[in-house]
Design an enzyme around this catalytic site. Structure first.
Site, PDB file in Angstrom:
ATOM      1  N   GLY A   1       1.465   5.427   0.611  1.00 31.17           N
ATOM      2  CA  GLY A   1       0.907   6.569   1.355  1.00 31.17           C
ATOM      3  C   GLY A   1       0.166   6.172   2.615  1.00 31.17           C
ATOM      4  O   GLY A   1      -1.004   6.531   2.803  1.00 31.17           O
TER       5      GLY A   1
ATOM      6  N   GLY B   1      -4.578   8.871   7.201  1.00 28.40           N
ATOM      7  CA  GLY B   1      -5.803   8.756   6.398  1.00 28.40           C
ATOM      8  C   GLY B   1      -6.156   7.369   5.886  1.00 28.40           C
ATOM      9  O   GLY B   1      -6.069   6.367   6.610  1.00 28.40           O
ATOM     10  N   ILE B   2      -6.585   7.341   4.643  1.00 30.93           N
ATOM     11  CA  ILE B   2      -7.109   6.111   4.038  1.00 30.93           C
ATOM     12  C   ILE B   2      -6.027   5.032   3.940  1.00 30.93           C
ATOM     13  O   ILE B   2      -6.292   3.847   4.165  1.00 30.93           O
ATOM     14  CB  ILE B   2      -7.696   6.438   2.634  1.00 30.93           C
TER      15      ILE B   2
ATOM     16  N   TYR C   1      -6.387  18.564  -9.375  1.00 32.27           N
ATOM     17  CA  TYR C   1      -6.745  17.324  -8.674  1.00 32.27           C
ATOM     18  C   TYR C   1      -7.729  16.497  -9.519  1.00 32.27           C
ATOM     19  O   TYR C   1      -7.543  15.294  -9.720  1.00 32.27           O
ATOM     20  CB  TYR C   1      -7.347  17.660  -7.311  1.00 32.27           C
TER      21      TYR C   1
ATOM     22  N   SER D   1       1.042   6.927   5.858  1.00 31.65           N
ATOM     23  CA  SER D   1       1.370   7.694   7.078  1.00 31.65           C
ATOM     24  C   SER D   1       0.112   8.216   7.760  1.00 31.65           C
ATOM     25  O   SER D   1       0.110   8.414   8.987  1.00 31.65           O
ATOM     26  CB  SER D   1       2.313   8.855   6.746  1.00 31.65           C
TER      27      SER D   1
ATOM     28  N   SER E   1     -11.226   9.062  -7.065  1.00 33.85           N
ATOM     29  CA  SER E   1     -12.098   9.987  -6.324  1.00 33.85           C
ATOM     30  C   SER E   1     -13.370  10.188  -7.130  1.00 33.85           C
ATOM     31  O   SER E   1     -13.359  10.075  -8.364  1.00 33.85           O
ATOM     32  CB  SER E   1     -11.381  11.334  -6.169  1.00 33.85           C
TER      33      SER E   1
ATOM     34  N   ILE F   1       0.872  -1.191   0.000  1.00 36.60           N
ATOM     35  CA  ILE F   1       0.000   0.000   0.000  1.00 36.60           C
ATOM     36  C   ILE F   1       0.897   1.225   0.000  1.00 36.60           C
ATOM     37  O   ILE F   1       1.884   1.286   0.741  1.00 36.60           O
ATOM     38  CB  ILE F   1      -0.891   0.036   1.268  1.00 36.60           C
TER      39      ILE F   1
HETATM   40  N1  NAP Z   1     -10.013  12.583   1.807  1.00 36.01           N
HETATM   41  C1  NAP Z   1     -10.875  12.603   0.787  1.00 36.01           C
HETATM   42  O1  NAP Z   1     -11.927  13.257   0.855  1.00 36.01           O
HETATM   43  C2  NAP Z   1     -10.587  11.825  -0.448  1.00 36.01           C
HETATM   44  C3  NAP Z   1     -11.627  11.664  -1.378  1.00 36.01           C
HETATM   45  C4  NAP Z   1     -11.392  10.958  -2.543  1.00 36.01           C
HETATM   46  C5  NAP Z   1     -10.149  10.412  -2.771  1.00 36.01           C
HETATM   47  N2  NAP Z   1      -9.142  10.565  -1.864  1.00 36.01           N
HETATM   48  C6  NAP Z   1      -7.845   9.971  -2.168  1.00 36.01           C
HETATM   49  O2  NAP Z   1      -7.469   9.094  -1.141  1.00 36.01           O
HETATM   50  C7  NAP Z   1      -6.049   8.966  -1.134  1.00 36.01           C
HETATM   51  C8  NAP Z   1      -5.566   9.111   0.299  1.00 36.01           C
HETATM   52  O3  NAP Z   1      -5.865  10.430   0.738  1.00 36.01           O
HETATM   53  P1  NAP Z   1      -6.264  10.786   2.232  1.00 36.01           P
HETATM   54  O4  NAP Z   1      -7.545  11.516   2.173  1.00 36.01           O
HETATM   55  O5  NAP Z   1      -6.124   9.605   3.098  1.00 36.01           O
HETATM   56  O6  NAP Z   1      -5.149  11.905   2.542  1.00 36.01           O
HETATM   57  P2  NAP Z   1      -3.864  11.910   3.480  1.00 36.01           P
HETATM   58  O7  NAP Z   1      -4.239  11.549   4.862  1.00 36.01           O
HETATM   59  O8  NAP Z   1      -3.200  13.216   3.217  1.00 36.01           O
HETATM   60  O9  NAP Z   1      -2.978  10.723   2.880  1.00 36.01           O
HETATM   61  C9  NAP Z   1      -2.238  10.862   1.702  1.00 36.01           C
HETATM   62  C10 NAP Z   1      -1.043   9.967   1.819  1.00 36.01           C
HETATM   63  O10 NAP Z   1      -0.303  10.044   0.591  1.00 36.01           O
HETATM   64  C11 NAP Z   1       1.043  10.253   0.968  1.00 36.01           C
HETATM   65  N3  NAP Z   1       1.848  10.817  -0.108  1.00 36.01           N
HETATM   66  C12 NAP Z   1       1.761  12.034  -0.677  1.00 36.01           C
HETATM   67  N4  NAP Z   1       2.715  12.178  -1.616  1.00 36.01           N
HETATM   68  C13 NAP Z   1       3.416  11.001  -1.621  1.00 36.01           C
HETATM   69  C14 NAP Z   1       4.524  10.520  -2.346  1.00 36.01           C
HETATM   70  N5  NAP Z   1       5.155  11.281  -3.264  1.00 36.01           N
HETATM   71  N6  NAP Z   1       4.955   9.266  -2.117  1.00 36.01           N
HETATM   72  C15 NAP Z   1       4.360   8.489  -1.183  1.00 36.01           C
HETATM   73  N7  NAP Z   1       3.327   8.887  -0.442  1.00 36.01           N
HETATM   74  C16 NAP Z   1       2.865  10.139  -0.662  1.00 36.01           C
HETATM   75  C17 NAP Z   1       0.987  11.130   2.189  1.00 36.01           C
HETATM   76  O11 NAP Z   1       2.227  11.129   2.851  1.00 36.01           O
HETATM   77  P3  NAP Z   1       2.760  12.368   3.734  1.00 36.01           P
HETATM   78  O12 NAP Z   1       2.225  12.129   5.106  1.00 36.01           O
HETATM   79  O13 NAP Z   1       4.240  12.229   3.636  1.00 36.01           O
HETATM   80  O14 NAP Z   1       2.223  13.631   3.115  1.00 36.01           O
HETATM   81  C18 NAP Z   1      -0.114  10.398   2.946  1.00 36.01           C
HETATM   82  O15 NAP Z   1       0.395   9.239   3.562  1.00 36.01           O
HETATM   83  C19 NAP Z   1      -5.517  10.039  -2.088  1.00 36.01           C
HETATM   84  O16 NAP Z   1      -5.182   9.447  -3.311  1.00 36.01           O
HETATM   85  C20 NAP Z   1      -6.701  10.982  -2.239  1.00 36.01           C
HETATM   86  O17 NAP Z   1      -6.679  11.665  -3.460  1.00 36.01           O
HETATM   87  C21 NAP Z   1      -9.339  11.259  -0.695  1.00 36.01           C
END
Ligand code: NAP
Length: 294
Positions: free
Chosen positions: A8, A12-13, A150, A10, A137, A6
């Site tokens: 990313g 969230g999802i 995005y 650290s 998304s 998996i």
């Molecule tokens: N939250 C929403 O409403 C939502 C809705 C639809 C889709 N999504 C998608 O769900 C996924 C997870 O997002 P989340 O909402 O859980 O946000 P999040 O908590 O910010 O998690 C994003 C993760 O991606 C990591 N990341 C960013 N750039 C990276 C890189 N270059 N290499 C490796 N890891 C990297 C971040 O690491 P760091 O901690 O180092 O930044 C973090 O672990 C994303 O693809 C997002 O677009 C989210």
């Protein structure tokens, strides 16, 4: 044992998915770009009583992806499931989003996933087994204004995933698109606020007004992890999985709107006109302070 990688994890999802798949009995390689940010995941794993391998992987760096996957292949001989979750949400109205930001968002959300897929696919193809989950998304299917970088990155991921799914089905490899609506995670706190005094200030203010109401019908990181796990384990797979009541409602309602109606929402003269139009088209009252469903 099922081997799952998996990206990313650290926060969230990704973090929730690592815990969920480990609870389901997978050997989870939970990757993140900065191992110093691994404390929340390690604490969650301890609380859940599961073991997780935490590994370094930055999806925008070729060597990082290659080395991480090579190490797993050396230890385990295979990757059964890849969950491309790493993502960033940057950029505002298109005019106010630099090309550098467009490139950065595409590099992480789109090319980052492609890089990981290309690293695991040869092994999956040889073994004729594998599942690739791309966390897309709702905004990859229903673009919203003020977030063109995005939305474009997720739309690109949707298109490539659909092509890929047909390309690799002959090798018994599955491709899954998981499409959450709004999920309350740290991604929003990481977002920079748009510049003050912008000509797009009305748009930004109205977009912000949507949040509290959409959060009510949105989902959690654990809900999304649950959908990812079910998509991996099911014997009746689909290509696409929406996550959240908000995603289902908005996708269905947008399909009933004309493109011209959608574009015209950007011309609303007042916030009140916008709230009325939003309620008419999407059935959700986003007027601040008034939480009565229309
Ligand atoms: N939250 C929403 O409403 C939502 C809705 C639809 C889709 N999504 C998608 O769900 C996924 C997870 O997002 P989340 O909402 O859980 O946000 P999040 O908590 O910010 O998690 C994003 C993760 O991606 C990591 N990341 C960013 N750039 C990276 C890189 N270059 N290499 C490796 N890891 C990297 C971040 O690491 P760091 O901690 O180092 O930044 C973090 O672990 C994303 O693809 C997002 O677009 C989210």
């Amino acid at each position: 044992m099922t081997i799952s990688l998996i990206t990313g994890t650290s926060t969230g999802i990704g973090l929730a998915t690592a815990i969920r798949l480990a609870k389901d009995g997978h050997r989870v390689y939970a990757s993140m770009r900065d191992l110093e940010r691994s404390a929340p995941l390690r604490a969650a794993a301890e609380a859940a009583g599961v073991e997780i391998e935490v590994v370094a992987l930055d999806v925008v760096v070729d060597d990082s992806v290659r080395d991480a996957v090579a190490n797993i292949l050396e230890r385990e001989g295979r990757v059964d499931n890849l969950v491309n979750n790493a993502g960033i949400d940057e950029g505002d109205a298109l005019e106010e989003t630099s090309l550098g930001t467009f490139r950065a968002v595409m590099e992480t959300n789109f090319h980052g996933a492609i890089r990981c897929i290309q690293a695991v696919l040869p092994g999956m193809r040889t073994r004729r087994k594998g599942c690739i989950v791309n966390v897309s998304s709702l905004m990859g299917r229903v673009p919203s204004s003020g977030a063109s970088a995005y939305c474009a990155s997720k739309a690109a991921l949707e298109a490539a995933s659909e092509s890929l799914a047909a390309e690799v089905s002959a090798f018994d490899i599955r491709v899954v698109l998981v499409e959450p609506g709004l999920v309350l995670t740290p991604i929003f706190a990481k977002r920079r606020l748009p510049a003050a005094g912008s000509p797009y200030a009305d748009l930004y203010r109205r977009s912000l007004a949507l949040f509290p109401k959409l959060i009510e019908s949105g989902s959690t990181a654990e809900d999304t992890a649950d959908v990812i796990a079910r998509a991996i384990h099911t014997s009746e797979p689909h290509l696409r999985y929406l996550v959240g009541r908000d995603a289902e409602t908005i996708l269905a309602k947008r399909a009933r709107m004309t493109d011209e109606d959608f574009v015209a929402m950007g011309r609303c003269e007042s916030d009140e006109d916008f709230y009325v139009a939003f309620a008419r088209h999407f059935g959700i009252d986003v007027r601040p302070g008034d939480r009565t469903a229309s």
